[in-house]
Design a protein around this motif. Structure first.
Motif, mmCIF file in Angstrom:
data_model
loop_
_atom_site.group_PDB
_atom_site.id
_atom_site.type_symbol
_atom_site.label_atom_id
_atom_site.label_comp_id
_atom_site.label_asym_id
_atom_site.label_seq_id
_atom_site.Cartn_x
_atom_site.Cartn_y
_atom_site.Cartn_z
ATOM 1 N N ILE A 61 40.169 15.461 48.259
ATOM 2 C CA ILE A 61 40.185 15.396 49.729
ATOM 3 C C ILE A 61 38.774 15.549 50.281
ATOM 4 N N LYS A 65 37.004 12.608 52.420
ATOM 5 C CA LYS A 65 36.725 12.816 53.839
ATOM 6 C C LYS A 65 35.245 12.997 54.131
ATOM 7 N N LEU A 76 45.206 8.790 47.020
ATOM 8 C CA LEU A 76 45.740 9.765 47.971
ATOM 9 C C LEU A 76 46.946 9.193 48.712
ATOM 10 N N MET A 120 42.224 9.414 57.938
ATOM 11 C CA MET A 120 43.683 9.395 58.008
ATOM 12 C C MET A 120 44.218 8.045 58.471
ATOM 13 N N ASP A 188 45.924 15.256 56.201
ATOM 14 C CA ASP A 188 45.444 15.545 54.853
ATOM 15 C C ASP A 188 45.825 16.946 54.392
ATOM 16 N N THR A 215 51.673 16.022 54.260
ATOM 17 C CA THR A 215 50.241 16.149 53.985
ATOM 18 C C THR A 215 49.995 16.063 52.484
ATOM 19 N N VAL A 216 48.754 15.781 52.131
ATOM 20 C CA VAL A 216 48.397 15.812 50.722
ATOM 21 C C VAL A 216 48.492 17.227 50.187
#
Length: 223
Positions: A61, A65, A76, A120, A188, A215-216
């Motif tokens: 993540i 990001k 992801l 996202m 996320d 969410t992840v």
């Protein structure tokens, strides 16, 4: 460009090869579950995540990001889509038999400018494709916009985060009409749930239901 010209290694374990090896991808998708923050803010939808925010998931993540590792987007997205399917199987998910919209929680404009992309929004498009390939009538809907600036969330308590985000998102007047009566909300990470609750509030104000957020990863809360 760096991914093209330099030798690649897995962001999760450092092994040479793919940006996320099969083992780290499997680790991220190994334990999808309902992970609600405690306490949960008012209005938070049912909330599922693929994994706790640690290990390979945390590193992936952050790389995606904050370091522009967009090659990780599809990994992801597959993890998110698998979590959505697991959540629907675990809860019945009758609302997902009809058309539903996939809506990402937007990044602040200054964050998107600094990163050079909206992480996202990219994931939501890919997740929609994976869900459609699995036979679900999902449609993307990039409906949410920042209505005002908010303070940095770092160091704020759950109550302070809710207050900081209250009224910060909206579906603008004149925006594209909802493509479906129900919304799957994507982000996320879930920490206190304040961002997801605010996003759900703004979407409900636009006349849609928000039965599920996925969410992840989920941050482990400390007492």
């Amino acid at each position: 460009m760096l991914d093209v010209f330099l030798p690649q290694s897995c962001v999760g374990c450092g092994r040479a090869g793919a940006r996320c090896c099969a083992g780290c991808a499997a680790e991220m998708a190994a334990a999808p579950a309902r992970r609600l923050p405690r306490p949960s803010p008012p209005g938070l939808p049912d909330c599922w995540s693929a994994t706790p925010y640690e290990g390979a998931a945390r590193r992936a993540i952050l790389a995606y990001k904050e370091r522009g590792a967009v090659a990780l987007a599809d990994v992801l997205a597959q993890v998110l889509a698998f979590t959505v399917l697991t959540a629907l199987a675990g809860t019945g998910g009758g609302w997902a038999r009809g058309p539903f919209a996939v809506v990402p929680v937007p990044s602040a404009r200054r964050a998107s400018r600094g990163r050079g992309h909206d992480p996202m929004a990219r994931l939501a498009g890919l997740v929609t494709r994976h869900l459609a390939a699995a036979g679900l009538p999902a449609e993307p809907w990039a409906a949410l916009r920042q209505a005002r600036r908010v303070s940095d969330q770092a160091g704020l308590s759950s109550t302070q985060r809710v207050a900081n985000l209250a009224g910060s998102l909206c579906v603008p007047r004149g925006a594209k009409s909802p493509p479906a009566p129900s919304v799957l909300l994507l982000d996320d990470i879930v920490t206190t749930g304040a961002s997801l609750a605010e996003a759900a509030r703004a979407l409900r104000a636009a006349g849609v239901r928000v039965p599920l957020a996925v969410t992840v990863a989920a941050t482990r809360r400390r007492s």
